[in-house]
Design a protein around this motif. Structure first.
Motif, PDB file in Angstrom:
ATOM      1  N   SER A  70      48.849  27.926  31.026  1.00 57.16           N
ATOM      2  CA  SER A  70      47.888  29.014  30.841  1.00 57.16           C
ATOM      3  C   SER A  70      48.574  30.212  30.197  1.00 57.16           C
ATOM      4  N   ILE A  72      48.443  33.324  30.890  1.00 57.30           N
ATOM      5  CA  ILE A  72      49.018  34.334  31.789  1.00 57.30           C
ATOM      6  C   ILE A  72      50.419  33.931  32.250  1.00 57.30           C
ATOM      7  N   LYS A  73      50.659  32.611  32.369  1.00 55.14           N
ATOM      8  CA  LYS A  73      51.980  32.171  32.831  1.00 55.14           C
ATOM      9  C   LYS A  73      53.048  32.501  31.781  1.00 55.14           C
TER      10      LYS A  73
ATOM     11  N   THR B 157      44.542  30.276  40.763  1.00 55.40           N
ATOM     12  CA  THR B 157      45.102  29.058  40.186  1.00 55.40           C
ATOM     13  C   THR B 157      44.782  27.821  41.006  1.00 55.40           C
ATOM     14  N   PRO B 163      43.493  29.701  35.962  1.00 51.70           N
ATOM     15  CA  PRO B 163      44.776  30.397  36.003  1.00 51.70           C
ATOM     16  C   PRO B 163      44.756  31.611  35.084  1.00 51.70           C
ATOM     17  N   GLU B 164      44.046  32.649  35.509  1.00 50.01           N
ATOM     18  CA  GLU B 164      43.922  33.835  34.668  1.00 50.01           C
ATOM     19  C   GLU B 164      44.599  35.041  35.280  1.00 50.01           C
ATOM     20  N   LEU B 165      44.888  34.973  36.580  1.00 51.63           N
ATOM     21  CA  LEU B 165      45.573  36.088  37.217  1.00 51.63           C
ATOM     22  C   LEU B 165      47.064  35.822  37.225  1.00 51.63           C
TER      23      LEU B 165
END
Lengths: 202, 680
Positions: A70, A72-73, B157, B163-165
């Motif tokens: 993702s 954000i990761k 998540t 999974p955006e935070l």
């Protein structure tokens, strides 16, 4: 240290060059299947070296898709490590070590030189946008203090004048010789060694 | 079993527990911020430190497995000193704004600082300040208050599957944010508000509305979808201030969907508070007596078979039952229906319309086949269960149609009904998967039951499953996701008219064969009115009230006691948290009083009589189910067609949600995201 600023000016596209793509695939192969995400740091560094020492947002997305993770990761990793730059730093990125040994040996004189030649503030691009400088923590060349790092090369045993000269050369597009500027080979003692005289290859 | 010592008491616990779990099992409470039993273990808040004999340092109990012979101490001065130290660090950067913080009164940090906090701060430096982040229309952020427990990140998540935070930066500069501050794209997003142990993530619609100790708390049932999540409704006077989840491991676990949580502000808007008569296109207020007399005159002048009643999505079972009694016994009419479309039903057996494997059963299943359903929108909590099953067992999931992101990977087929034909003829690869699976789940959505070949699809798959012994006493793999809270109630109470699953009442209605139409909270009817006299009874001035000639104001689900049966057939009671506004009355009461006017006799003396009569009826009905019905060969017609998932407006699916401002913002947020194309 504060949180890294993301540049407002972002390029629209990013893609690995064919050579870097090959390298990236090679790096991923080092990890077991399904664990390709472990290659994230190496890939971000590869992006940085390809893109004038900084990582744009599109490149983060590109890497995220490349490694199937993702956004954000990737963003987390890129903002965590201080050696990833998230806004343009110029083609010539100068890092001045100002940790204790270098500072004692006059690192702030080098900072002055950079302020004069490049930009009044750190992390600020020079007028022609090809160069910027930054104070960093220990770069591990304390024996040859004070020193600066330009892109991948160390320039050691400097003082203000020598730094000015090196910056001039860099800005003119020349490649000054890396290493000690007091004629030392690596970190050997100046004017020959003074201890362990009886051992030949010490 | 492990033998441990906790505070010098001998305890036996199961294997595989952490020290913290073992302590809780033994009844010793341990303070914690980052640990949450439904999420993975992070071990980063350090509040749960305990002393373990022979260990020189205190140990984070949430991240340490319990081992045979451990001697755990939680009440020593060593432990207290360690926890006080941790608390001092947490409070060093935490603002002292409890008086203006919405979490005040239900804040973990506030509570625990009463035990472990120090009255003075030794921190002389400037406190950290963090800019606020945009997380959409539901979550308000005051990130200066954040203590970096990362519960929200783990929830997004793991449970929500978005999974955006994430946490950007490091050390003192660490910040929790969504990727480039976009709003969270999940139907479960607001659960992070409950998870946040401090006031960093609070509820945006509820901001500065009330303090927790001022609110009256009522534990009840949600009606926004057919899952029947258990909720707690907090009211201040008449107003429903907020809706929170109530733990029920069999249904919703600890989570509720955003619609369940935030459609409640729709209970304050667009309410019908008095009977209205439509006089020449204008609604004018009238008294209950006038309204009832008008209905009486209409009923007397209309033949029984020219009267029909259609019930809606959010009607409780008592009302349905009394309405049915009213129609069958006092109006002598059998024209009752709950469907506003041509969905195929086969109410012969109860298993034909239930989610038979049960919600808990999802986690045991080893193969899931979705036929014409998007569980993410039709039953959000159920979808979270499927995701949990996927994470736990790597369950194989196949969907007949491509329904977009479901938060877990699944195989998409092209949505043609031909595939079903191939499956039941053992010609498709899915056939062998179903046969080999021990506990398969075949899930039908409403979209698959409103086709020309719905009967074929449903009946032939059912026969196929019976043939392969996938419908037995131990495991029933036939599952239907119903759309609305009252669907199963309607079916259980026999609130329909059908031969072969067709919808005759609706057909007749559309052909204008009825003169008197009674809409019982029915707001989704697509119908061109001609000379019919329409009575609408409901809580909101919505689509149903617009076409009505007479409006009877009813109560919403938070304003009356009432039973609902959820999609797996569980009978649950919703309790009264507030009262109906203005002159509106509880729904069952309206029917009862109306009957008294028409026939000079009430149907039931009181609510208790109604309840017991209804429960009796349900029990008899269930017994009826055990009778074996003749399984004649019915003609099944096959049509080759594509199953299209009905694009249901998730945030606007019922009158309460349509009256809600928050749902409007949510919908807008989604549309904007789509149109700017910044989502990827």
């Amino acid at each position: 240290m504060s949180i890294k600023k993301i540049s407002k000016e972002q390029p629209e596209n990013f893609e690995f060059t064919s050579k870097n793509l090959e390298t990236a695939n090679k790096i991923i192969k080092k990890y077991p299947k399904g664990k390709q995400q472990s290659a994230i740091m190496a890939l971000l560094y590869l992006v940085q070296s390809q893109n004038d020492n900084w990582i744009p947002l599109t490149a983060m997305k590109y890497v995220a898709k490349f490694l199937d993770m993702s956004y954000i990761k990737v963003y987390e990793v890129a903002t965590f490590y201080s050696m990833y730059n998230l806004s343009p730093v110029g083609k010539h990125f100068i890092q001045i070590c100002t940790t204790t040994p270098c500072m004692i040996r006059g690192a702030y004189k080098l900072v002055e030189a950079c302020k004069e030649k490049i930009s009044p503030n750190e992390k600020q691009l020079s007028k022609d946008k090809t160069c910027s400088w930054m104070e960093v923590e220990c770069l591990g060349a304390c024996v040859n203090a004070p020193m600066i790092q330009i892109n991948n090369d160390y320039y050691e045993d400097l003082d203000k004048e020598k730094t000015l000269k090196i910056i001039d050369q860099i800005l003119n597009g020349e490649n000054p010789k890396p290493g000690s500027y007091r004629g030392r080979l690596n970190s050997e003692p100046e004017n020959n060694r003074k201890t362990l005289m009886d051992i030949k290859n010490a | 079993m492990l033998k441990l010592k906790i505070n010098n008491k001998d305890v036996e616990v199961e294997e595989g527990l952490t020290v913290l779990q073992a302590c809780e099992y033994a009844g010793v409470e341990i303070p914690k911020f980052c640990y949450h039993e439904k999420l993975s273990i992070a071990g980063n808040c350090r509040m749960c430190l305990v002393e373990i004999e022979k260990s020189p340092k205190p140990i984070a109990s949430c991240a340490t497995p319990a081992v045979e012979g451990m001697n755990i101490k939680t009440n020593t001065s060593f432990v207290e000193k360690a926890r006080k130290g941790v608390m001092e660090f947490l409070l060093a950067n935490h603002p002292l704004d409890c008086p203006v913080c919405d979490q005040g009164g239900e804040c973990d940090l506030q509570d625990q600082s009463m035990l472990y906090g120090i009255d003075k701060s030794r921190y002389k430096e400037n406190k950290r300040a963090v800019p606020e982040k945009n997380m959409g229309p539901l979550i308000k952020t005051i990130m200066t208050r954040c203590i970096h427990c990362t519960r929200c990140i783990r929830f997004a998540t793991e449970v929500a599957g978005v999974p955006e935070l994430g946490a950007i930066g490091r050390g003192e500069d660490m910040q929790i944010t969504t990727y480039l501050e976009k709003s969270m794209q999940s139907e479960l997003s607001a659960n992070v508000i409950d998870l946040c142990p401090v006031g960093a993530l609070t509820s945006k619609p509820y901001v500065f509305e009330a303090r927790p100790w001022e609110l009256k708390k009522t534990e009840t049932i949600d009606v926004m979808d057919a899952v029947g999540s258990n909720i707690r409704v907090d009211t201040y006077g008449w107003e429903v201030k907020r809706v929170l989840p109530k733990i029920n491991e069999d249904i919703n676990g600890e989570w509720i969907s955003d619609k369940t949580r935030y459609a409640c502000d729709g209970l304050l808007n667009q309410r019908l508070d008095s009977p209205f008569i439509n006089r020449k296109g204008k609604f004018t207020k009238c008294s209950w007596k006038e309204a009832f007399e008008l209905i009486k005159s209409k009923v007397k002048s209309t033949e029984p078979d020219k009267i029909c009643g259609i019930s809606g999505d959010l009607v409780n079972m008592e009302t349905l039952y009394i309405f049915k009694e009213f129609f069958n016994k006092h109006l002598n009419s059998k024209n009752l229906e709950f469907r506003n479309d041509y969905i195929y039903i086969n109410p012969e057996k109860r298993e034909n319309y239930l989610f038979n494997s049960s919600i808990n059963g999802i986690e045991e299943s080893d193969f899931i086949f979705l036929i014409g359903t998007n569980p993410k929108f039709e039953a959000t909590i159920l979808n979270a269960r499927i995701r949990k099953a996927y994470l736990k067992n790597k369950t194989k999931i196949i969907s007949l149609t491509d329904v977009g992101d479901l938060t877990y990977p699944y195989t998409k087929l092209d949505g043609k009904t031909d595939i079903i034909k191939e499956i039941i003829n053992d010609q498709h690869s899915i056939s062998s998967i179903i046969k080999e699976a021990k506990k398969p789940l075949i899930i039908f959505g409403q979209s698959s039951l409103s086709l020309k070949s719905s009967k074929y699809i449903f009946e032939s798959i059912k026969t196929y499953l019976i043939k392969n012994k996938k419908i037995s006493e131990n495991w029933n793999s036939l599952n239907i996701i119903s759309d609305n809270a009252s669907t199963i109630g309607n079916l259980d109470l026999g609130f329909y008219q059908t031969i072969d699953g067709a919808n005759q009442v609706l057909e007749n209605l559309k052909n204008h064969k009825y003169d008197l139409v009674y809409l019982l909270g029915q707001d989704s009817l697509e119908f061109n009115k001609q000379n019919e006299f329409i009575i609408y009874q409901g809580s909101h001035g919505d689509k149903g009230a617009q076409i009505a000639d007479l409006i009877l104001p009813g109560a919403a689900y938070t304003e009356q006691n009432g039973y609902f049966t959820n999609l797996e057939g569980k009978l649950q009671k919703a309790y009264k948290a507030s009262y109906p506004p203005g002159e509106s009355k509880e729904d069952w009461l309206i029917i009862n009083e109306l009957t008294q006017i028409i026939n000079e006799k009430k149907i039931f003396k009181n609510k208790e009589e109604l309840e017991s009569s209804m429960l009796n009826y349900l029990n008899l009905y269930k017994e009826k189910n055990f009778k074996k019905t003749n399984s004649e060969k019915i003609n099944l017609e096959f049509f080759s067609e594509k199953i299209l998932i009905k694009d249901k407006d998730y945030y606007y699916s019922n009158p309460i949600a349509r009256a809600s401002k928050t749902m409007f913002y949510c919908k807008n947020e989604k549309i904007n995201l789509k149109s700017t194309g910044t989502e990827g």
